[in-house]
Design a protein around this motif. Structure first.
Motif, PDB file in Angstrom:
ATOM      1  N   ASP A  36     -53.751  69.625   2.900  1.00 41.86           N
ATOM      2  CA  ASP A  36     -54.978  70.346   3.213  1.00 41.86           C
ATOM      3  C   ASP A  36     -56.174  69.526   2.740  1.00 41.86           C
ATOM      4  N   ILE A  37     -57.180  69.401   3.602  1.00 43.51           N
ATOM      5  CA  ILE A  37     -58.429  68.718   3.264  1.00 43.51           C
ATOM      6  C   ILE A  37     -59.517  69.765   3.143  1.00 43.51           C
ATOM      7  N   ASP A  39     -62.991  69.537   2.979  1.00 45.51           N
ATOM      8  CA  ASP A  39     -64.324  69.452   3.560  1.00 45.51           C
ATOM      9  C   ASP A  39     -64.330  69.926   5.017  1.00 45.51           C
ATOM     10  N   ASN A  40     -65.483  69.846   5.650  1.00 43.95           N
ATOM     11  CA  ASN A  40     -65.637  70.376   7.012  1.00 43.95           C
ATOM     12  C   ASN A  40     -65.594  69.291   8.076  1.00 43.95           C
ATOM     13  N   SER A  41     -64.950  68.195   7.786  1.00 49.25           N
ATOM     14  CA  SER A  41     -64.859  67.121   8.764  1.00 49.25           C
ATOM     15  C   SER A  41     -63.890  67.487   9.874  1.00 49.25           C
ATOM     16  N   ASP A  43     -61.229  66.179  10.410  1.00 52.65           N
ATOM     17  CA  ASP A  43     -59.875  65.974   9.921  1.00 52.65           C
ATOM     18  C   ASP A  43     -59.486  67.014   8.882  1.00 52.65           C
ATOM     19  N   SER A  44     -60.279  68.074   8.759  1.00 56.71           N
ATOM     20  CA  SER A  44     -59.998  69.082   7.750  1.00 56.71           C
ATOM     21  C   SER A  44     -58.929  70.039   8.248  1.00 56.71           C
ATOM     22  N   ARG A  61     -53.000  63.249   6.023  1.00 52.94           N
ATOM     23  CA  ARG A  61     -54.305  63.672   6.522  1.00 52.94           C
ATOM     24  C   ARG A  61     -55.400  62.843   5.865  1.00 52.94           C
ATOM     25  N   GLY A  62     -56.372  62.392   6.674  1.00 54.35           N
ATOM     26  CA  GLY A  62     -57.509  61.669   6.126  1.00 54.35           C
ATOM     27  C   GLY A  62     -57.366  60.170   6.326  1.00 54.35           C
ATOM     28  N   SER A  64     -61.016  61.755   5.297  1.00 60.30           N
ATOM     29  CA  SER A  64     -62.018  62.543   6.003  1.00 60.30           C
ATOM     30  C   SER A  64     -63.389  61.886   5.835  1.00 60.30           C
ATOM     31  N   ALA A  87     -58.630  67.057  -1.716  1.00 53.38           N
ATOM     32  CA  ALA A  87     -57.409  67.240  -0.934  1.00 53.38           C
ATOM     33  C   ALA A  87     -56.338  67.909  -1.778  1.00 53.38           C
ATOM     34  N   GLU A 202     -64.872  71.781  -2.521  1.00 56.10           N
ATOM     35  CA  GLU A 202     -64.021  72.959  -2.555  1.00 56.10           C
ATOM     36  C   GLU A 202     -64.787  74.185  -3.023  1.00 56.10           C
TER      37      GLU A 202
END
Length: 280
Positions: A36-37, A39-41, A43-44, A61-62, A64, A87, A202
């Motif tokens: 889980d990422i 931020d609001n990118s 790739d989140s 993932r990332g 980001s 993350a 976060e």
């Protein structure tokens, strides 16, 4: 401690099993991973992978837009994850076991070697090993960080566990214990490991979240040893050699006996037991 990790810690304190009525639910033998990422990118969000027959799964993932990155690996007998600031990552596996070559009660030696590296002061991790007389299950539509705690309380007992809160703890430990089982009766183990690195992405109120990183990707190696002249059959066919402590291990956890008995277990049994620490 990050808000995200408080949820994770509660799951470990209560005991964890993921269950679902979905037709896609995997039961008995599986491997799983979630990243889980925060931020609001673009790739989140959460990415989830699972293997119904114990196939190794890797989720990545990332990075980001904020450079947050996570990677998790689910593999029979071994957990692994790494994460940077912003993350979280989780890893799990489950298998069924039957002790053969005797009758009545038998005793298994179990061990988990955890080794990794942590930087910064806001990196958290938790490991837990759980036992049940009924198969654990996981729904690929749900992910590992959305758990059914009620099902866990009814069906699982926590056997081994270790937590690092805000990087306060050794990333290199060996957990050991004994498991009392009944010859010929199948039981199930779930090994779960995960953590996150807090940032202000976060929670803006957490001004002290300066970030960091944690790498437990090649970690949480599980092993068990049967009594002399006995054998362990697994649902997956996978063998689990005894875990060997890493040279850098600085702690040994010795657990009390955990009894697995279909006849004596009540459905609402609570996770119990306490760990005692001695420094190597």
């Amino acid at each position: 401690m990050s808000k995200f990790f408080k949820i994770l810690s509660f799951a470990f304190i209560a005991g964890i099993a993921v269950s679902s009525a979905s037709a896609a639910t995997y039961q008995g033998t599986f491997t799983a991973a979630t990243v889980d990422i925060f931020d609001n990118s673009t790739d989140s969000g959460t990415s989830f992978g699972t293997g119904p027959n114990g196939a190794t799964v890797v989720v990545e993932r990332g990075p980001s837009t904020s450079a947050a990155y996570g990677k998790a690996r689910g593999e029979l007998g071994s957990n692994g994850f790494l994460a940077t600031s912003g993350a979280a990552a989780f890893s799990a596996w489950s298998d069924g076991f039957t002790l053969t070559g005797g009758s009545g009660a038998g005793e298994l030696d179990i061990s988990v070697s955890i080794h990794g590296a942590i930087t910064g002061t806001e990196a958290d991790m938790a490991y837990g090993l759980y036992v049940s007389n009924t198969p654990f299950s996981v729904d690929p539509e749900t992910g590992l960080n959305d758990v059914n705690v009620a099902a866990a309380l009814a069906n699982a007992t926590r056997v081994l566990w270790y937590v690092i809160d805000d990087a306060n703890g050794s990333p290199n430990v060996t957990l050991t214990g004994k498991l009392n089982v009944t010859f010929g009766q199948t039981f199930y183990l779930l090994s779960h490991m995960g953590g996150d690195v807090c940032t202000r992405l976060e929670d803006e109120s957490q001004a002290g979240c300066t970030g960091g990183s944690e790498d437990f990707y090649n970690s949480a190696v599980f092993g068990l040893t049967a009594p002399t002249s006995a054998a362990i059959n697994t649902l997956s066919g996978h063998g689990y050699a005894a875990a060997v402590p890493e040279p850098g291990s600085v702690a040994l956890f010795v657990m009390g006996l955990i009894t697995v008995s279909v006849a004596s277990r009540r459905a609402n049994r609570q996770p119990d037991g306490r760990a005692s620490r001695s420094h190597a």
